[in-house]
Design an enzyme around this catalytic site. Structure first.
Site, PDB file in Angstrom:
ATOM      1  N   VAL A 533       0.939  -1.266   0.081  1.00  0.00           N
ATOM      2  CA  VAL A 533       0.046  -0.125  -0.015  1.00  0.00           C
ATOM      3  C   VAL A 533       0.765   1.189   0.074  1.00  0.00           C
ATOM      4  O   VAL A 533       1.915   1.390   0.830  1.00  0.00           O
ATOM      5  CB  VAL A 533      -0.894   0.120   1.320  1.00  0.00           C
ATOM      6  CG1 VAL A 533      -1.697   1.322   1.151  1.00  0.00           C
ATOM      7  CG2 VAL A 533      -1.729  -1.438   1.159  1.00  0.00           C
ATOM      8  N   ASP A 655     -11.771 -11.140   4.938  1.00  0.00           N
ATOM      9  CA  ASP A 655     -10.232 -10.957   5.471  1.00  0.00           C
ATOM     10  C   ASP A 655     -10.426  -9.906   6.423  1.00  0.00           C
ATOM     11  O   ASP A 655      -9.530  -9.098   6.574  1.00  0.00           O
ATOM     12  CB  ASP A 655      -9.226 -10.482   4.385  1.00  0.00           C
ATOM     13  CG  ASP A 655      -7.742 -10.721   4.729  1.00  0.00           C
ATOM     14  OD1 ASP A 655      -7.506 -11.332   5.898  1.00  0.00           O
ATOM     15  OD2 ASP A 655      -7.193  -9.850   4.179  1.00  0.00           O
TER      16      ASP A 655
END
Length: 1111
Positions: A533, A655
């Site tokens: 990220v 998740d």
């Protein structure tokens, strides 16, 4: 040798002169000693003419101010007073009296001054004010020598001096000061400062109670008195015992006021005093209570090094409190500290100390000091290094809060601080080493936050990094970092150069790392199971975004290209749906997805904060835990997000882990990372094996179909980890881990820390049977009471904010309308004035009533300024009344208000003991003429006849007779029985204003008085720059009427809420019989009725009505 003879004669003359001077001085000292040894009952006062001795009586002591001017130049002084004056002149520069040849005489004079003057009540009571002042001046000069300070203590003079200072201070603060009051206080504060400068003598000062008087003098109006008190208290505060006694008094409020409003020197000394006092816990609590953080942070814009140094060390001490630490971040303190560390500001400083400032203040030279001296580059560098060390200390304490530490990193703080660890051979070695220790400590605190650790791995070589790690997490002892600094300074030049290059590589303000599509990559935020990220910014924009990079070669997407392409297609399709559908405050927003170079990029909202997992690690390292309130606050937001996803959007996250839950400011939860999320049809099941196994449910591990309850299992795991800081299922053996998950075997939550509701909720969420496991709605129903409390707080907060917004909107609208009305009124006045003049001139030449109009015209022409100015004042009052009452602005309503106001004014004038003056008559007359000119001449003439009939006396002049006749013809007869006495509304407003100002002028209280503080803040809001006369009138009118309307909250502080809570058991007002304000009411603030009640209580306590009845 004529020159040598001349020199010899000159030398002899000089020697003779010196000998003569010494003899004369000795004689003067003996004479003074004899005069002082005369008993007070035998002393003769006065003796000599002051004028004859004026040349010998000094003006060199500027502290002697002529409080009252000499009566016709004649004033007699006693012989003793003249000798004392001469003494103060001759020895004003002497400091070592104990080493002077006439030491014995000086000691005898000092002893006589104390025994026969200072502690002799009879003499003190009958001595003139100027005489006692000269005694104080001589005592001050002699007490420069430490030997005389001990003598004063042995003679018991400190207690008497403290008592006299208290008497003078009370007179001074009570606005009943006598002559030379200020000079006496300046000299006495100097004496106590000299006593307090020695550690062993400070106890003498506090034992005498002088510290209480010094604290009360912090409210002094004269700068010299204030500075004297600050200097003495600063010397006292060096001792822990004295600090404790000072902290028991009401000192912080006055100190914060000085820091906010006074001059630079006063701020500097106040900051130093507050820095010393902040070692006491109650002082730090008071700084928080009186909202001192914004005031302290505002001083960080100063360029004075010593002021900045003191203020930053205050922040270091107060930010040990977690709430204060958060407040500093909210007010922008972290950015300001980093800005100071960047070193791009030009600072100034000076060489003054407490002792030198005290001497200058007592001698009247304080205003001549330069607080921005031209220091040498070395001195500036030394002071700057000390300031940078203080900034590092402040950032270290702030970094204990994870959100604060994250902001330090986000603001490029690691780069800014890391530059300070590099050796600086040009500076002082000891100071540079100390700065390096402070910088290393700050970096080590930041390193303790797990997400920051990759940054530091790039900074140091292996050996140095090992030493850096071995220090341990959150070690405050600065000595623990000395070995690390020594190891760094012993590195070779090439190694230091490499470290410098590494530091430059982490500079966030450098050029973008790379470009991906239309986005500039600014920073690497973290990595996950499926990619990285980044923090990015669009080429053509300024908004920061997050971009997730997913590697499509991950086995989870398929074994071959065909499977991967199918998975990517499905993921992009699902993300497109998510992007278009998700709008929830606890769910991250997705903006765009695209493919580039076998990688999938997902552009999403950038969440400022840290993942929940990092909070777990941080709390574990600090040996802290979540409070139950915080635990439920986070879990409730998670439930709200999952209910929205499951029930409204039919999306399973799949998740859900602590690393995918971001905590922002005030623990705002945002669920992120929907790369594995799946949108399912109604009643369908998912079968793919994805997500993190630690938080995977049994049906996933058994490869059975699963649904939204998989997220409920993960939520239960997260709740368990918030309670224990460890995941419920943890093992290094994968088979053992899977067995534990399938059987739901985990260590129970420790008892005694959390309520049973926490353990019950965890147990239900971690039910291994998916059919028996509750869905998210059922989980929410289990904690419905907790959710209702949470919702209640949210609703209360929302309502308070809405009302505050509405009040701000109304106030802004009111000010805007008032400004426009005033502008229109000004133009209207000018137009009407010219129109009236033209009409009068026309009528006077054509009408048969020319004589009457001429008299009016000439009358108004006599005072053109008065005829223009006073109507404007009335018009302003009318406009303000309309604006404040929020009436419409139609002409009929305006005239109605005008008639009402005119009636009040005329009633007031009739009630006065004397007739109305011509300005009042002209004012009301002119207003009527302007108001009725638009309605017709008939109405205009009727109103003029009405005014004349009230019997107002016209201005004397040549045309007076004409006007009197006109007045008599339009008179009104009123029966005397129907005449009643009326109450003057202006007088009622003035009475209420007098009460408010009376309270604020009372001598300062030694202990905290919240009621007086609230009234003081209310008075300041009345006379602030944002206020105006119209607003003042309206506010006092509402106060006198006891209006239930709430006062605007721009002046209230948290101490008022403390006052409300402390009075919760008592009746607050007649309209509130319960006397128990709710939290909502506290947020709403105080009404005028409640303020009136507080004012009356304080007036009763201060004996205001006892005084007024006697008067």
């Amino acid at each position: 040798m004529p020159d040598q003879d001349t020199k010899a004669k000159s030398t002899e003359k000089t020697a003779d002169k010196q000998q003569g001077t010494t003899t004369r001085d000795y004689s003067d000292l003996k004479r003074l000693r004899c005069l002082l040894n005369v008993q007070s009952s035998k002393q003769q006062l006065p003796a000599i003419n002051f004028d004859s001795a004026q040349n010998n009586m000094t003006k060199s002591e500027p502290t002697i101010r002529t409080g009252g001017h000499r009566a016709r130049g004649q004033w007699h002084e006693s012989t003793e007073a003249v000798e004392l004056e001469n003494f103060s002149i001759n020895y004003k520069n002497e400091r070592n009296f104990s080493k002077h040849p006439q030491h014995q005489l000086f000691q005898e004079i000092f002893t006589a001054l104390v025994r026969n003057r200072l502690i002799c009540r009879e003499w003190v009571n009958r001595a003139p004010s100027i005489h006692f002042l000269r005694v104080l001046i001589c005592l001050r000069l002699l007490m420069r020598d430490p030997c005389y300070q001990e003598i004063l203590h042995k003679l018991g003079g400190i207690e008497d001096l403290a008592q006299y200072m208290e008497i003078v201070a009370n007179e001074y603060l009570g606005y009943a000061e006598e002559q030379h009051c200020v000079d006496k206080l300046v000299n006495m504060t100097y004496i106590f400062q000299k006593l307090a400068a020695v550690k062993d003598q400070r106890e003498w000062v506090t034992a005498s109670g002088a510290h209480k008087t010094l604290v009360s003098l912090l409210g002094a109006r004269d700068t010299t008195v204030l500075l004297g008190a600050l200097l003495a208290l600063a010397s006292l505060a060096e001792s822990s015992e004295c600090r404790e006694k000072i902290s028991e008094l009401n000192v912080v409020e006055n100190l914060l006021m000085i820091l906010h409003e006074y001059d630079l020197l006063s701020k500097r000394l106040t900051a130093e005093l507050l820095r010393l006092l902040c070692a006491e816990p109650q002082i730090k609590e008071q700084v928080k209570l009186y909202e001192g953080i914004p005031i302290l942070l505002s001083l960080l814009h100063s360029d004075h090094l010593k002021l900045l140094w003191s203020v930053i060390w205050i922040l270091v001490q107060v930010c040990e409190d977690p709430e204060t630490s958060v407040e500093i971040r909210i007010w922008g303190g972290i950015k300001q500290l980093l800005h100071i560390l960047q070193g791009d500001r030009n600072f100034v400083s000076d060489r003054s100390s407490i002792g030198s400032l005290s001497s200058a203040n007592a001698a009247g030279r304080i205003q001549q000091l330069h607080l921005s001296e031209d220091l040498s580059p070395g001195e500036i560098e030394e002071n700057t290094v000390s300031l940078q060390a203080a900034c590092c200390a402040a950032l270290t304490e702030l970094a204990l809060n994870d959100t604060n530490a994250h902001q330090v990193v986000q603001e490029n703080g690691v780069y800014t601080i890391a530059k300070l660890i590099l050796p600086n051979k040009q500076s002082n070695a000891a100071q540079t080493n100390l700065l390096q220790c402070y910088a290393f400590r700050t970096l080590r605190f930041l390193f303790s936050m797990e997400r920051n650790r990759p940054l530091f791995k790039r900074l140091f070589p292996t050996d140095l990094f090992e030493t850096f790690i071995d220090i341990g997490h959150y070690v405050r002892d600065i000595g623990a970092y000395k070995d690390l600094v020594s190891q760094l300074n012993l590195l070779l030049e090439d190694e230091l150069k490499q470290i410098a290059e590494n530091i430059e590589s982490i500079n966030q303000k450098k050029a973008p790392l790379k470009y991906i599509g239309d986005y500039a990559v600014l920073d690497h935020l973290g990595s996950g199971a499926f990619g990285c990220v980044y923090k990015v910014r669009k080429r053509s924009g300024q908004n920061l975004l997050a971009m997730k990079e997913v590697n499509l070669h991950n086995p989870a997407f398929g074994k071959d290209k065909k499977d991967r392409d199918s998975s990517v297609k499905n993921i992009v399709s699902e993300l497109t749906i998510i992007k278009e559908q998700l709008y929830h405050p606890n769910v991250v927003r997705y903006y765009k997805t695209f493919l580039e170079n076998d990688r999938l990029y997902i552009v999403m909202e950038l969440i400022e904060g840290a993942p929940l997992g990092e909070h777990f690690n941080s709390l574990k390292e600090k040996h802290h835990h979540f409070s139950e309130e915080r635990l439920w606050k986070i879990f409730i937001q998670l439930c709200l997000a999952l209910r929205y996803l499951h029930k409204e959007k039919r999306i399973v996250h799949r998740d859900l882990t602590p690393n995918n839950i971001m905590l922002g400011d005030k623990d705002k939860v945002t669920v992120t990372d929907f790369g594995l999320a799946k949108q399912k049809q109604e009643s369908s099941k998912l079968t793919s094996m994805v997500g993190t196994i630690l938080y995977s449910c049994p049906e996933v591990l058994k490869s059975e179909p699963y649904g939204e309850k998989a997220d409920v299992w993960a939520a239960g795991c997260i709740l368990y980890q918030m309670a224990t800081l460890s995941p419920p299922f943890c093992s290094t053996n994968m088979l053992s881990l899977a067995t534990k998950i399938v059987e739901a075997v985990y260590e129970p939550v420790p008892e005694g820390i959390y309520s049973e509701k926490v353990t019950d909720t965890i147990r239900r969420c971690l039910t291994p049977d998916a059919e028996a496991r509750p869905d998210i709605v059922e989980v929410s129903s289990m904690i419905s009471d907790v959710m209702m409390k949470y919702l209640d707080r949210l609703s209360t907060s929302q309502l308070a904010l809405e009302r505050k917004l509405e009040r701000e909107r109304r106030r802004t609208q009111r000010y805007f309308m008032e400004a426009n009305r005033n502008a229109v009124t000004c133009h209207h006045e000018l137009a009407l004035l010219s129109q009236e003049t033209f009409e009068k001139a026309s009528l006077s030449s054509s009408s048969s009533g020319a004589a009457s109009l001429k008299s009016e015209l000439s009358e108004s022409a006599e005072l053109p300024g008065e005829g223009c100015h006073i109507p404007c004042g009335k018009e302003e009052d009318r406009v303000c009344e309309e604006v404040l009452s929020e009436d419409n602005f139609q002409l009929e309503s305006v005239e109605k208000d005008l008639y009402s106001e005119l009636d009040d004014e005329l009633d007031v004038s009739d009630n006065c003991s004397s007739s109305s003056s011509s300005p009042l008559k002209e004012s009301t007359f002119s207003i009527l003429k302007r108001s009725f000119s638009a309605s017709g001449r008939e109405r205009h003439s009727q109103a003029r006849d009405f005014i004349a009939g009230l019997g107002s006396r016209p201005r004397p002049g040549p045309q007076m007779s004409t006007f009197v006749v006109e007045s008599a013809s339009a008179g009104i007869a009123v029966s005397q029985r129907k005449v009643r006495q009326i109450c003057d509304p202006i007088q009622q407003i003035l009475i209420q204003l007098h009460k408010v100002i009376y309270i604020t002028q009372l001598p300062p209280a030694l202990h905290h008085d919240l009621k007086r503080r609230v009234i003081e803040r209310f008075k300041k809001s009345l006379f602030s720059q944002q206020s105006n006369p119209c607003n003042l009138k309206s506010e006092i009118k509402k106060l006198s009427q006891g209006s239930p309307e709430p006062i605007e909250l721009n002046f209230l502080t948290s101490d008022y809420h403390s006052l409300r809570h402390s009075r919760a058991a008592n009746n607050w007002s007649p309209s509130d019989p319960t006397g128990s304000p709710s939290s909502f009411e506290v947020e709403e603030g105080v009404t005028y009725e409640q303020m009136q009640t507080v004012i009356e209580e304080v007036l009763e306590e201060s004996g205001y009505y006892n005084f007024t009845t006697k008067r």
